[in-house]
Motif scaffolding. Structure first.
Motif, PDB file in Angstrom:
ATOM      1  N   GLU A 169       4.813 -52.334  -0.844  1.00 54.78           N
ATOM      2  CA  GLU A 169       4.774 -52.909   0.508  1.00 54.78           C
ATOM      3  C   GLU A 169       3.547 -53.799   0.607  1.00 54.78           C
ATOM      4  O   GLU A 169       2.450 -53.389   0.222  1.00 54.78           O
ATOM      5  N   ASN A 194       6.146 -56.634   6.108  1.00 55.07           N
ATOM      6  CA  ASN A 194       6.213 -56.402   7.561  1.00 55.07           C
ATOM      7  C   ASN A 194       6.302 -57.735   8.283  1.00 55.07           C
ATOM      8  O   ASN A 194       5.493 -58.632   8.041  1.00 55.07           O
ATOM      9  N   GLU A 208      10.494 -55.403   6.896  1.00 53.80           N
ATOM     10  CA  GLU A 208      10.284 -54.239   7.765  1.00 53.80           C
ATOM     11  C   GLU A 208      10.138 -54.715   9.201  1.00 53.80           C
ATOM     12  O   GLU A 208       9.296 -55.561   9.508  1.00 53.80           O
ATOM     13  N   ASP A 215      10.727 -49.780  10.385  1.00 59.78           N
ATOM     14  CA  ASP A 215       9.410 -49.199  10.107  1.00 59.78           C
ATOM     15  C   ASP A 215       9.064 -48.129  11.139  1.00 59.78           C
ATOM     16  O   ASP A 215       9.564 -48.173  12.266  1.00 59.78           O
ATOM     17  N   LYS A 245      12.137 -46.021   7.509  1.00 58.93           N
ATOM     18  CA  LYS A 245      10.843 -45.535   7.025  1.00 58.93           C
ATOM     19  C   LYS A 245      10.344 -44.487   8.018  1.00 58.93           C
ATOM     20  O   LYS A 245      10.050 -44.811   9.180  1.00 58.93           O
ATOM     21  N   GLU A 301       6.819 -42.183   4.769  1.00 59.39           N
ATOM     22  CA  GLU A 301       5.500 -42.817   4.709  1.00 59.39           C
ATOM     23  C   GLU A 301       4.409 -41.760   4.789  1.00 59.39           C
ATOM     24  O   GLU A 301       4.634 -40.665   5.289  1.00 59.39           O
TER      25      GLU A 301
HETATM   26 MG    MG Z   1       5.409 -51.323   7.095  1.00 59.80          MG
END
Ligand code: MG
Ligand code: C2E
Ligand code: MG
Length: 706
Positions: free
Chosen positions: A483, A541, A573, A603, A624, A659
């Motif tokens: 990521e 992101n 994301e 996310d 996530k 996560e």
């Molecule tokens: Mg993220």
């Protein structure tokens, strides 16, 4: 004027059937300069009376055809107002009395002396003159009174006269239109009885003063009570005038007018309100808040107590506003304002400082603890979702900064600035929370404006770099992807994490350029790494602010083409909030990307408000799970949420990334639940790509050994 045209010589009509007598009377009167006309009988007399009434009629009573009484009756019937002196010859007393009843003004008995005739004629003419003058005067008076009444009643103002005791002696009819009273309602009523309660004192003083003689007009603004309470309150400018008028008993009167100024008052009040309030929430605005803080500081100084100034900034409001539209955004702000008002006491001032920022003044508190309690109450009040119509449940959180007088400063500026600094400190944690200003925060936290300027400059100077955090196979620990996480090399403040600048970048829309630059450099970095690890996936992101733009999809596809990056290896994301509405065709855009092969991940799943069944309809490939769930994994209760998310996501054939995995027990637990991918400090911190790739084989070896 006489008919002959000779001005001022009275015209006398003499009626008698005796021609000799007619002639002698004519001669006698003409000698005295009268204009004389004669008629030999009642019939011709009536003709002349019809045609041109004279100033005086000398009328014989007994005549052969129509007699004197007939002429008198004719005059009565036609309301002919000419004085008549009847001349009676051998007529009876009854006839004379009858003639007088029929309207004759005098009589003369035959035979008469010339002097007698002249005296009677003059007398009658004089009487007529007086009567005429009197009638004229009365008519003039009536006209003038009518005119005055017209003027007074049509005056746009209420016109009134009061006696010394303040009771209405006169009031014009305008009062009915303006206040609903009839004039009768008010006569003898005290003027104070029609003054609204809160103006009583002012009115009492005013009318008491008005009773004394003054040389000039005095006026006052008063709210007067309408007759029916249901009517809205009306304001008047009441003026009293110096007057010498008095009533029959000689008591002085007060003459005055009341002008309706309601419209002016209302627009003044509105302008005033507008100047000091926020029209959306109806809360005090910045200007009024500052005033109140100023006053509160002075008060606290005098009495030696503490006060608190709070900055309350809503979290993620901007995203809701952008994705659901401004109407919902506005309603949310109104609803938030109402909730906040429910947390404070009378005497506290809650204001909307601007945008999604509220400020609160607690003018008198015992200590810091009291302020924190109020702040806690505020955060708690925001816990329940907002229902604003439609089927959206909206959640907003807040970051609250508190500055306490005198510790955090003793000026308005210092208190507001320090509350702001404390709030930003708290906001940077990325969570809802409360922070009390402490002097050491000074210097560390730049002002928002400063941050904005710095950000613009940083974009030009490319002060950003991208770190990568591994995403690994939950079972084998093998590196599957990374990521991209942005960092800012701030020239003065060192390396800053995204929480410290993403909110400002979003508010100022600088995030659009920032995210594009990050995506471009991440794509080319990972593209290069594909030489050794051809299947390495990249997660990036992207802010809702970027996604809502019309050129978003083309931009991403363009960059894929430009860097030659395989679309299937890119995952973007997004936040949950982005999906709850389709205000910016978000779903269509994500579908286009998805069709091109790009993966979509939600996310921080579980912290927002989307439901799994809802997500199923959207082009979402990966969930996530937020690290707050991973961290509380092994306790009872919370674990169930993760279990539920994982099993449902598997049912929906979605990929899952847990996560924030930091410990082996967490890893084990998730592995047993069948969580396919994990990310967290246990597998690696965000790091430069080269560093991460070097470690990759180490991971591989580690897992191979275990
Ligand atoms: Mg993220
Ligand atoms: P995120 O997308 O949820 O990123 C994961 C965050 O969790 C990262 O924080 C990462 O350093 C942190 N993290 C990873 N593993 C662990 C762990 O085991 N324990 C703990 N306590 N934390 C862990 P970071 O880098 O500070 O990023 C914060 C957030 O900023 C990101 O949350 C993401 O929403 C946003 N962000 C980062 N880079 C970008 C970017 O380029 N563009 C946009 N729009 N947002 C970004
Ligand atoms: Mg996350």
């Amino acid at each position: 004027m006489t008919e002959s045209g000779q001005a001022d010589t009275p015209r006398i009509l003499v009626v008698d059937d005796d021609p000799r007598l007619l002639e002698s009377v004519r001669n006698l009167l003409e000698l005295q300069s009268f204009t004389v006309e004669t008629a030999p009988g009642g019939g011709s007399a009536i003709e002349i009376l019809r045609r041109a009434p004279p100033d005086l009629l000398l009328l014989d009573l007994s005549m052969p055809d129509l007699d004197g009484r007939d002429v008198l009756r004719f005059m009565q019937a036609t309301e002919l107002n000419v004085p008549v002196v009847v001349i009676s010859g051998n007529t009876s007393v009854d006839d004379v009395a009858g003639a007088l009843r029929d309207g004759a003004s005098d009589y003369l008995k035959k035979p008469y002396q010339p002097d007698e005739l002249l005296a009677t004629v003059r007398n009658a003419l004089h009487k007529k003159e007086l009567e005429d003058a009197n009638r004229n005067m009365r008519a003039r008076l009536e006209r003038s009174e009518r005119l005055h009444r017209l003027i007074v009643n049509n005056s746009p103002d209420i016109v009134f006269i009061l006696d010394r005791k303040g009771r209405f002696r006169f009031v014009n009819s305008r009062v009915h239109e303006l206040l609903g009273y009839s004039r009768q309602d008010l006569l003898d009523t005290r003027v104070l009885d029609v003054v609204e309660a809160d103006d009583q004192e002012k009115a009492e003083y005013f009318f008491e003063q008005a009773g004394r003689s003054h040389a000039h007009i005095r006026s006052v603004e008063l709210a007067l009570k309408p007759r029916e309470m249901a009517r809205t309150r009306r304001y008047f400018e009441v003026a009293v005038w110096p007057t010498a008028a008095s009533d029959d008993s000689g008591e002085a009167l007060i003459y005055g007018t009341a002008r309706d100024i309601t419209d002016r008052k209302e627009s003044e009040a509105f302008i005033n309100f507008q100047a000091y309030h926020d029209l959306l929430t109806r809360l005090p605005n910045r200007a009024l808040f500052r005033d109140r803080v100023d006053v509160a500081i002075a008060h606290a100084q005098r009495h030696g107590h503490a006060l608190a100034v709070m900055f309350i900034d809503l979290n993620r409001f901007k995203v809701i506003n952008d994705s659901l539209g401004h109407t919902i955004g506005d309603r949310l702000l109104q609803a938030v304002a109402q909730r906040l008002l429910g947390c404070i006491r009378k005497g506290d001032t809650l204001s909307r400082f601007g945008g999604d920022e509220f400020t609160l003044l607690l003018p008198d508190i015992s200590d810091q603890h009291a302020a924190v309690q109020v702040a806690e109450k505020i955060l708690e009040s925001l816990n329940t979702p907002f229902h604003l119509g439609g089927d959206h449940e909206l959640y907003v959180g807040a970051s609250i900064g508190i500055a306490i007088y005198p510790e955090a400063g003793d000026t308005l500026e210092a208190l507001i600035r320090h509350a702001d600094i404390a709030m930003y400190r708290e906001k940077n944690t990325g969570k809802n929370g409360i922070r009390v200003f402490a002097p050491e925060m000074h210097g560390n936290t730049p002002h928002r404006l400063q941050l904005e300027q710095d950000l613009r400059r940083a974009l030009e100077r490319e002060e950003f770099h991208v770190l990568y955090q591994p995403q690994v196979d939950g079972e084998t620990g093998q590196l599957l992807g990374v990521e991209a996480l942005i960092r800012w090399d701030h020239p003065d403040r060192g390396v800053l994490g995204p929480a410290e600048f993403i909110p400002v970048a979003e508010d100022t829309r600088l995030i659009v350029d920032l995210d594009r630059a990050t995506l471009r450099s991440a794509l080319s970095d990972i593209r290069a790494a594909h030489q050794c690890s051809p299947d390495l996936r990249l997660a990036v992101n992207l802010s809702p602010v970027l996604i809502e733009r019309d050129d978003f999809v083309d931009g991403v596809l363009g960059l894929l083409l430009e860097t030659g990056f395989p679309a299937e290896l890119l995952e973007i994301e997004i936040t949950e909030s982005l999906l709850i509405s389709d205000a910016h065709d978000t779903v269509a855009k994500l579908n286009r990307l998805s069709d091109a092969g790009v993966q979509i991940a939600v996310d921080d799943f579980g912290t927002g408000y989307s439901s799994l069944s809802y997500l199923q309809k959207l082009p979402v490939h990966t969930l996530k799970i937020d690290r707050s769930f991973t961290h509380t994994l092994c306790t009872e209760g919370e674990a169930c949420i993760v279990n539920a998310i994982i099993s449902m996501a598997r049912g929906l054939k979605m990929n899952i990334v847990a996560e924030g995995v930091e410990t082996p027990p967490q890893q084990d637990y998730l592995r047993r639940l069948g969580c396919p991918m994990m990310q967290g400090f246990l597998f690696g911190h965000p790091a430069p790509l080269a560093e991460l790739l070097q470690q990759e084989s180490a991971f591989g070896r580690q897992v191979a050994r275990s």
